[in-house]
Structures are given as C-alpha cells and as structure tokens.
Write a protein that holds these residues in place. Structure first.
Motif, mmCIF file in Angstrom:
data_model
loop_
_atom_site.group_PDB
_atom_site.id
_atom_site.type_symbol
_atom_site.label_atom_id
_atom_site.label_comp_id
_atom_site.label_asym_id
_atom_site.label_seq_id
_atom_site.Cartn_x
_atom_site.Cartn_y
_atom_site.Cartn_z
ATOM 1 N N VAL A 1 33.141 -11.953 -35.300
ATOM 2 C CA VAL A 1 32.989 -11.875 -33.844
ATOM 3 C C VAL A 1 31.841 -12.785 -33.446
ATOM 4 C CG1 VAL A 1 33.880 -9.524 -33.694
ATOM 5 C CG2 VAL A 1 31.424 -9.886 -33.932
ATOM 6 N N ASP A 2 31.740 -13.034 -32.154
ATOM 7 C CA ASP A 2 30.686 -13.927 -31.673
ATOM 8 C C ASP A 2 29.313 -13.273 -31.871
ATOM 9 O OD1 ASP A 2 29.696 -16.229 -30.594
ATOM 10 O OD2 ASP A 2 30.990 -16.187 -28.829
ATOM 11 N N GLY B 1 28.519 -10.277 -29.983
ATOM 12 C CA GLY B 1 29.321 -9.081 -30.221
ATOM 13 C C GLY B 1 30.698 -9.166 -29.597
ATOM 14 N N ALA B 2 30.921 -10.169 -28.757
ATOM 15 C CA ALA B 2 32.242 -10.335 -28.127
ATOM 16 C C ALA B 2 33.242 -10.875 -29.138
ATOM 17 C CB ALA B 2 32.133 -11.293 -26.946
ATOM 18 N N ARG B 3 34.499 -10.552 -28.932
ATOM 19 C CA ARG B 3 35.539 -11.109 -29.786
ATOM 20 C C ARG B 3 35.742 -12.584 -29.455
ATOM 21 N NH1 ARG B 3 37.254 -8.064 -33.400
ATOM 22 N NH2 ARG B 3 38.322 -6.068 -33.215
ATOM 23 N N VAL B 4 35.757 -13.410 -30.496
ATOM 24 C CA VAL B 4 36.167 -14.801 -30.319
ATOM 25 C C VAL B 4 37.672 -14.831 -30.104
ATOM 26 C CG1 VAL B 4 36.311 -17.049 -31.446
ATOM 27 C CG2 VAL B 4 34.275 -15.621 -31.764
ATOM 28 N N THR B 5 38.349 -13.998 -30.849
ATOM 29 C CA THR B 5 39.807 -13.899 -30.782
ATOM 30 C C THR B 5 40.221 -12.508 -31.251
ATOM 31 O OG1 THR B 5 41.880 -14.702 -31.774
ATOM 32 C CG2 THR B 5 39.882 -14.935 -33.089
ATOM 33 N N PRO B 6 41.326 -12.015 -30.741
ATOM 34 C CA PRO B 6 41.802 -10.723 -31.252
ATOM 35 C C PRO B 6 42.557 -10.846 -32.573
ATOM 36 C CG PRO B 6 43.150 -11.445 -29.415
ATOM 37 C CD PRO B 6 42.065 -12.466 -29.561
ATOM 38 N N PHE B 7 42.765 -12.075 -33.050
ATOM 39 C CA PHE B 7 43.650 -12.276 -34.203
ATOM 40 C C PHE B 7 42.872 -12.584 -35.485
ATOM 41 C CE2 PHE B 7 45.798 -14.011 -30.382
ATOM 42 C CZ PHE B 7 46.715 -12.981 -30.199
ATOM 43 N N GLN C 1 40.975 -27.229 -32.838
ATOM 44 C CA GLN C 1 42.449 -27.231 -32.853
ATOM 45 C C GLN C 1 43.031 -28.532 -32.311
ATOM 46 O OE1 GLN C 1 44.665 -24.922 -34.071
ATOM 47 N NE2 GLN C 1 42.830 -24.018 -34.985
ATOM 48 N N GLU D 1 37.065 -24.711 -29.401
ATOM 49 C CA GLU D 1 38.503 -24.905 -29.182
ATOM 50 C C GLU D 1 38.955 -26.294 -29.647
ATOM 51 O OE1 GLU D 1 36.450 -23.753 -26.823
ATOM 52 O OE2 GLU D 1 37.095 -21.659 -26.622
ATOM 53 N N PRO E 1 39.487 -21.583 -33.506
ATOM 54 C CA PRO E 1 38.974 -20.226 -33.274
ATOM 55 C C PRO E 1 40.064 -19.206 -32.952
ATOM 56 C CG PRO E 1 38.855 -21.465 -31.235
ATOM 57 C CD PRO E 1 39.540 -22.360 -32.237
ATOM 58 N N LEU E 2 41.300 -19.525 -33.272
ATOM 59 C CA LEU E 2 42.388 -18.598 -32.940
ATOM 60 C C LEU E 2 42.437 -17.417 -33.901
ATOM 61 C CD1 LEU E 2 45.057 -21.282 -32.032
ATOM 62 C CD2 LEU E 2 44.400 -19.390 -30.546
#
Lengths: 369, 152
Positions: A257-258, A261-267, A172, A169, A251-252
C-alpha cells in the motif's frame, strides 16, 4: 495455488530459516569512511572499485588500502535524496579493454533521469567516456532511479530503472523508460531481438515493463534465468523472474500500500501481469543481490543473497533446483543498512553498508580452511 | 450546549468531516488513474477500496488535518471578527488554504516528491482542498450557531 504458495513463502520464509543450517562466518572491515557506498566491482589483480552516491568513484588497492583521491573523469552527477552515482560494472572484456560502465542520476532537480556511461579506466582516471543511454523522459524529484545493471551472455546488458515515484502510472507506458528494465548492446545500441523493437509506439530499449524501482539484478548462467528485485511501496517488495516483453504490473498490481496507508490498487494479481516469485510484506527495502557461486561457503552455493536497507540484514534465499524454498536473515548483528552484496573472486561475500560513513565488509569463514 | 464547548465540538466535527471526505475523494482519484490504464473497477471493488482507505489512510491524513485546523480555524475566527461577517466563507477558505500549505510543507520535508498520490495533479489538489473547505464550513456552522437561541 501458485499464488498461495508465494504468499505462504513470504509469510513463513523467515521461520523456514530456523531449519536452515547456520553457517559460521567472520566479518572483516575492508574499508570505511565512504559516503553512502552504492556498488562494488572487482578489478583483475585484487583491487576494487566502489561508487559513493555522492558522486565519487573510489579505488581499493590490491592490498586493501582505500586510495585517498577519487578516480577522476566521472560524469557530472545529480546528487540529492536517492539520486547520485549508482552502479560501477566492469565490461566483460575489461581485462583487455579496461572499459567500465557507470550508471548515475543526471540532470537537475527540475529535470533529471538515469544515465549510463562507458569509459576506459586508465589507472588514475576514466578516459574516453561516452554516454550510452539516457532514460526518457526527464522528471522532477529525487526518487526512484533504479541504476543496477548486469551483463548477459549474449554480449548485451540490462539496466534497471525506476518510476520516478510521482509517475507510477507511466510504468505501464511503453512509450517511455519509466519503471522498466532496458536491454542494450555493449555499445549502447539496441539489440535487434529486443521484445519491443517492432512496436512503433514503444521504446526499443525496453526489455520488461511495470516495475516500480529495480534495485537488484542477477543473471543465473546455470539456469539461464534473469532475476530482479524491486522496491514496493509499504510492503510489496518483489523478486521477479524476467520474461522478455512481460509486464510486471506496477501500479495495477502490488501487495503493498502507499506510504500514506492508502491503497495504490485493489489488485494483487490480474491476468496479463507476471506475479512475483516472492514478495516481502512488510518491506525489507531490497538493495542489491548476488548469486553466490564461491568456494568459501559451500553451503551457500547456488543461493541468492539480497541486501536490505530497512531490514538491516541480508536475506539468503535458499534455492533447490532454482526454486526458493526458504529464507535466512544474515548479518543482523551489524545493525546497519546494507546497500549491496557481492560475491568476490576469492569466494568471500562483500557487503556495503549504507551511511555517511559507510563501510566495505568482507565475510569470510571463521578460520582458514 | 454551552459556548465553552462549542469551538471544541466544531473543531472535532471539522476534522472528522475533512478527513473522511478527503479520504473518500483521494480513493476515487487513485482508482480513476487505474481505470485510465484499463483496469475495470467494479462498484464492489470501489466500495471495498474506499472502505480500506477510510481505515488505512485516515490516521495519517487525519493527523495532518487536525494540526492544520488548529491553526486555520482560530485564524479564520480572527478574520471573521475583524470583518464582522462572512464566517462560513472565511472558514472554508482558511481550511482549503491551510491544507494547501500543509501539503506543501509535507512534500518539502518528505523524501518523496508528493506524499499523497491524489495531489500529484491540480485537479486532485483542488478536490482535496474542497473537502477541507467543507470541513471549515462545517466548523463555522457549528461554532457560530446559536444553540441557546435555537433550542429556546
């Protein structure tokens, strides 16, 4: 539509390569037994400097022999994981000044960062070494340092940095250097026209922000374009065209993906953030980059070459008028992680293989013209 | 239900419980970090991201939880027998502690400092441990429930 084009290019790039004319070449081993070689610089008079991530600077003599003793006088380097000695680059006036630049991980496991030193190469050793830049803040861990640098025509240099992995983060946050590209004068001072110099809450060295881990930098003098590539997480490796002061979104926004397997961001894109020229999903782990301008391979002139660790190849990014119109996977037959790719003054392409017994390879035409 | 299968059913339920809850919680921590950067996360986006992670995050996380529960639940059962009471609390604590140890091992062995982003902070780690504790608690409920007595 532009985004669709990028995605289409990423998805079909390797199939485009089938249409590209294959170029014959021969790969020679110039030096071997190097511990994770990271960067290569060509000295006047045909010698070369090679960094080993383990903290050594080695000299390949003009006759191709690797000098046994490392060059003395390198800074104390924090070695471990991705940390170590990174880039070696000759100053633009090296022929007169003998100056070289070294980027490296400095500090300890508990508190480390990326540093940039300048020294004079005095034959066997570095002398008059001084630290020009130390990225802030220090961080824990052994990941994501960036470390690549290149010189710009206005007597400045740009140095790519990483986000330290756990601090994503902060890419940013313009109040620090994590996940950014910084621009410095050759003496380490801040150029007056840097994009954040008038922002009292931002670091004046910043040139662009929102990067994850910059691993390749090229300045295309013909088009006055600064290009960088950076690692994504799982997917989302990016090639970016740098606009001073721009935010590249990590990371926006990312196409990766991480590792879990998790999303870092949906965008994958948002207003206010620059989109990549292309992204590699799944990841290739880009590691170095050169703009080929040699004479040995006329078909390659003007194309970008991106070395890759995970993909164990070099991606030739075929360009027309500066636009990337296709990709070609090269040197897959080596089966090795490639840490760096360079264009030599002799027109050959030089590769560094990434292993505990890494090699310097020279790619030349199959037979003398 | 026979006693023979009761621990297995409890184990599977505990793994599923801890894995799914953990996945949901870590998604919220990741989204909260983006919100703190100024991103607007709509309910639909939150739901879709949570759903994505339930598919994408759970294979790895579920494997870690499954391995952890294999050690933590039998250990908790031994302690419960030794103390003679407190099964629910002991199993919940064992699962929470087991997850903490698992994360420590994974982060020590993995090349990156912290594998699961949500556990970079103390709050996130405690929240994930709480979801594991719920899994352990569920195990105790199912493993110690007197099915024959309840049905009779």
């Amino acid at each position: 539509m532009r985004r669709f084009g990028h995605i289409l290019l990423a998805a079909t790039g390797l199939s485009v390569c089938a249409m590209a004319l294959a170029v014959d070449y021969r790969v020679e081993t110039l030096a071997e037994g190097l511990e994770h070689p990271w960067s290569l610089a060509f000295l006047p008079g045909d010698g070369m400097l090679v960094t080993e991530r383990a903290g050594r600077l080695r000299l390949i003599e003009a006759d191709g022999a690797l000098r046994e003793a490392p060059i003395a006088g390198v800074p104390e380097v924090f070695v471990g994981g991705q940390a170590g000695l990174f880039e070696v680059a000759l100053a633009p006036d090296h022929a007169d000044s003998g100056l070289v630049y070294l980027s490296y991980a400095c500090g300890t496991l508990a508190a480390n960062t990326t540093c940039l030193d300048r020294a004079r190469l005095d034959g066997q050793r570095l002398v008059e070494r001084e630290t020009l830049f130390r990225a802030v803040p220090d961080k824990q861990g052994r990941s994501h340092y960036g470390g690549r640098l290149t010189f710009l025509p206005d007597d400045t240099l740009v140095l790519g940095l990483g986000d330290g992995f756990d601090y994503r983060e902060q890419a940013q946050n313009p109040a620090n250097h994590l996940g950014s590209l910084v621009r410095l004068n050759l003496d380490g001072s801040v150029p007056d026209d840097n994009p954040f110099v008038d922002d009292s809450e931002a670091r004046a060295e910043l040139y662009s922000i929102g990067h994850r881990n910059i691993q390749g930098i090229v300045f295309d003098t013909t088009r006055s374009e600064l290009l960088i590539h950076e690692h994504g997480p799982r997917g989302g490796d990016e090639l970016n065209r740098i606009i001073p002061g721009a935010n590249y979104g990590w990371p926006l926004v990312t196409h990766g993906v991480d590792y879990t397997g998790a999303r870092v961001t949906p965008f994958t894109e948002l207003p206010g953030f620059e989109s990549p020229l292309l992204h590699w999903t799944p990841s290739i782990a880009p590691s170095g980059m050169t703009l080929y301008d040699g004479k040995a391979f006329p078909e390659w002139r003007g194309d970008l070459f991106v070395s890759a660790l995970v993909a164990r190849q070099v991606h030739r990014l075929i360009r027309e008028d500066g636009e990337i119109v296709g990709q070609e996977a090269l040197f897959t037959e080596l089966g090795e992680r490639i840490r760096d790719v360079r264009t030599g003054p002799d027109g050959a392409l030089y590769l560094l293989t990434d292993s505990a017994k890494g090699r310097v390879l020279r790619v030349v035409p199959p037979s003398p013209p | 239900m026979t006693n023979r299968w009761q621990p297995l059913v409890a184990y599977v339920a505990a793994v599923l419980d801890a894995t799914l809850l953990g996945s949901i919680v870590q998604t919220q921590f990741n989204l909260a970090a983006l919100s703190a950067l100024g991103a607007e996360i709509s309910f639909t986006t939150r739901l879709a991201t949570t759903g994505h992670d339930l598919l994408g995050f759970t294979p790895l996380y579920g494997s870690l939880i499954a391995i952890m529960m294999l050690g933590a639940m039998p250990a908790a059962s031994v302690v419960t027998r030794w103390l003679g009471s407190g099964a629910w609390l002991i199993h919940a604590l064992a699962a929470a502690l087991g997850l903490w140890v698992t994360l420590w091992i994974v982060d020590t062995l993995a090349p990156m400092p912290t594998l699961i982003a949500a556990t970079r902070s103390l709050e996130g780690t405690l929240a994930m441990m709480a979801t594991a504790a719920l899994g352990g608690w569920g195990y105790a409920i199912l493993a110690y429930f007197d099915w024959d007595g309840a049905s009779g």
